[in-house]
Design an enzyme around this catalytic site. Sequence first.
Site, PDB file in Angstrom:
ATOM      1  N   THR A   1      36.005  44.775  58.035  1.00 22.14           N
ATOM      2  CA  THR A   1      35.876  43.826  58.571  1.00 22.14           C
ATOM      3  C   THR A   1      36.151  43.297  59.523  1.00 22.14           C
ATOM      4  O   THR A   1      37.065  44.017  60.220  1.00 22.14           O
ATOM      5  CB  THR A   1      36.045  42.491  57.608  1.00 22.14           C
ATOM      6  OG1 THR A   1      35.364  42.853  56.320  1.00 22.14           O
ATOM      7  CG2 THR A   1      35.861  41.510  57.672  1.00 22.14           C
TER       8      THR A   1
ATOM      9  N   TYR B   1      47.889  54.392  50.289  1.00 23.65           N
ATOM     10  CA  TYR B   1      46.971  53.981  50.754  1.00 23.65           C
ATOM     11  C   TYR B   1      45.201  53.289  49.088  1.00 23.65           C
ATOM     12  O   TYR B   1      45.356  52.645  48.357  1.00 23.65           O
ATOM     13  CB  TYR B   1      46.275  53.102  52.015  1.00 23.65           C
ATOM     14  CG  TYR B   1      45.190  51.318  51.763  1.00 23.65           C
ATOM     15  CD1 TYR B   1      45.383  50.528  52.265  1.00 23.65           C
ATOM     16  CD2 TYR B   1      43.977  51.616  52.178  1.00 23.65           C
ATOM     17  CE1 TYR B   1      44.974  49.500  52.040  1.00 23.65           C
ATOM     18  CE2 TYR B   1      42.844  50.524  52.106  1.00 23.65           C
ATOM     19  CZ  TYR B   1      43.530  49.710  52.259  1.00 23.65           C
ATOM     20  OH  TYR B   1      43.129  47.983  52.738  1.00 23.65           O
TER      21      TYR B   1
ATOM     22  N   SER C   1      48.569  42.975  51.610  1.00 25.89           N
ATOM     23  CA  SER C   1      48.441  44.499  50.953  1.00 25.89           C
ATOM     24  C   SER C   1      48.187  44.849  52.758  1.00 25.89           C
ATOM     25  O   SER C   1      48.159  44.302  53.415  1.00 25.89           O
ATOM     26  CB  SER C   1      47.809  45.484  50.660  1.00 25.89           C
ATOM     27  OG  SER C   1      47.588  46.700  50.841  1.00 25.89           O
TER      28      SER C   1
ATOM     29  N   LYS D   1      48.167  35.419  33.528  1.00 21.96           N
ATOM     30  CA  LYS D   1      47.971  35.415  32.076  1.00 21.96           C
ATOM     31  C   LYS D   1      48.808  33.983  32.063  1.00 21.96           C
ATOM     32  O   LYS D   1      48.093  33.276  31.079  1.00 21.96           O
ATOM     33  CB  LYS D   1      48.583  36.614  31.695  1.00 21.96           C
ATOM     34  CG  LYS D   1      48.320  36.055  30.177  1.00 21.96           C
ATOM     35  CD  LYS D   1      48.765  37.930  29.820  1.00 21.96           C
ATOM     36  CE  LYS D   1      49.157  38.436  27.891  1.00 21.96           C
ATOM     37  NZ  LYS D   1      50.215  36.701  27.229  1.00 21.96           N
TER      38      LYS D   1
ATOM     39  N   ASN E   1      55.327  38.077  53.249  1.00 18.45           N
ATOM     40  CA  ASN E   1      56.140  38.281  53.068  1.00 18.45           C
ATOM     41  C   ASN E   1      56.299  38.656  54.872  1.00 18.45           C
ATOM     42  O   ASN E   1      57.215  38.972  55.372  1.00 18.45           O
ATOM     43  CB  ASN E   1      56.903  39.192  52.470  1.00 18.45           C
ATOM     44  CG  ASN E   1      56.438  40.446  52.698  1.00 18.45           C
ATOM     45  OD1 ASN E   1      55.491  40.743  53.478  1.00 18.45           O
ATOM     46  ND2 ASN E   1      56.034  42.208  51.761  1.00 18.45           N
TER      47      ASN E   1
ATOM     48  N   ALA F   1      41.784  42.178  45.847  1.00 20.59           N
ATOM     49  CA  ALA F   1      41.315  42.879  47.136  1.00 20.59           C
ATOM     50  C   ALA F   1      41.223  43.901  47.059  1.00 20.59           C
ATOM     51  O   ALA F   1      42.092  44.923  47.169  1.00 20.59           O
ATOM     52  CB  ALA F   1      41.661  42.199  48.364  1.00 20.59           C
TER      53      ALA F   1
ATOM     54  N   GLY G   1      47.936  37.155  57.096  1.00 20.05           N
ATOM     55  CA  GLY G   1      46.830  38.484  57.840  1.00 20.05           C
ATOM     56  C   GLY G   1      45.494  37.239  57.929  1.00 20.05           C
ATOM     57  O   GLY G   1      45.359  36.591  58.002  1.00 20.05           O
TER      58      GLY G   1
ATOM     59  N   GLY H   1      50.335  39.036  35.797  1.00 24.29           N
ATOM     60  CA  GLY H   1      51.672  38.632  34.561  1.00 24.29           C
ATOM     61  C   GLY H   1      51.250  36.850  35.053  1.00 24.29           C
ATOM     62  O   GLY H   1      51.011  36.075  33.703  1.00 24.29           O
TER      63      GLY H   1
ATOM     64  N   LYS I   1      45.042  51.121  45.578  1.00 22.27           N
ATOM     65  CA  LYS I   1      43.821  50.328  45.230  1.00 22.27           C
ATOM     66  C   LYS I   1      43.117  50.312  44.190  1.00 22.27           C
ATOM     67  O   LYS I   1      43.055  49.551  43.632  1.00 22.27           O
ATOM     68  CB  LYS I   1      43.281  50.360  46.776  1.00 22.27           C
ATOM     69  CG  LYS I   1      43.454  49.111  47.702  1.00 22.27           C
ATOM     70  CD  LYS I   1      43.643  47.912  47.794  1.00 22.27           C
ATOM     71  CE  LYS I   1      43.897  47.201  48.827  1.00 22.27           C
ATOM     72  NZ  LYS I   1      44.547  45.908  48.658  1.00 22.27           N
TER      73      LYS I   1
END
Length: 328
Positions: A177, A147, A77, A107, A34, A116, A12, A104, A151
């Site tokens: 941005t 959305y 996202s 960790k 993806n 983000a 992106g 996960g 977030k």
Amino acid sequence: MKKRILITGAAGFLGSHLCDRFIKEGYHVIAMDNLITGDLQNIEHLFPLENFEFHHHDVSKFVHVAGALDYILHFASPASPIDYLKIPIQTLKVGSLGIHNLLGLAKAKNARVLIASTSEIYGDPTVHPQVESYWGNVNPVGPRGVYDEAKRFQEAMTMAYHTFHGLETRIVRIFNTYGPRMRLNDGRVLPAFIGQAIRGEDITIFGDGSQTRAFCYVDDLVEGIYRLLLSDYASPVNIGNPDEITIKAFAEEIIALTGSNQKVVYHDLPVDDPKQRQPDISLARELLGWEPKVSRKEGLERTYAYFKTLTAEQLNKKDHKDFSTYSK
């Protein structure tokens, strides 16, 4: 040994610039996307590099990365209204299942995670400028809720892993941005205005143009994210440019920049569209020694120069994925 970093949403706009920065800093970058809204053209220049690898994967599904990981940047996202209104369920999944998978993974690997987040967690704010301690004014069942709430949940899950598991986490709240590699047809104000000017179309303003935004050039944003990742601060930090401008005045700047003579046309303001948007960056200044360096004039000139190099096909490029397969 080179430090290894996983960057999701790597193809992106922001993700690709982050890949560039961490390659420059000497990291081994593992890029994941993806390609629903990302584009491989944004990172194709990195493919020949030994310290870069790409994984075509949806982080809403189980995420496996072989070997050690030092850092994870979660930037996967949909981020524009056009995208998340077309794929609302996928937007919610990447902000819930996606963040759970990556926390996960962090960790398991003992890696530090930076997520983000966005100024949209403030909704249509009643506090101005927006400071990190403000909880926001969000409509959870409105069209933008998929959305905004994704977030907000992402922040809550990240902080839960930090407090319960002791995971090292960072949260950046990103304000508007812009810069090279933005998609001109993604529905956001700046690329929409520049695209319309380049194509000779009327400049479209939603509402009366009195609503405000504050635009940060991508290089400044990346610098702020880099500093935040390496800091020891776990709570959210605003990163953006506090130079506020009305949408009407901004349209006039774009017309002057491009030398076009389009007229401005007005349409109804979308539901829950924020009336004011301006970051309070006092915390970023204090903690990170960061503030934006690139003026809007200089940033717009750089961005316009980039778009002028694109072909007519690239300028008019529409969504390159069939979203219907991702909305289930």
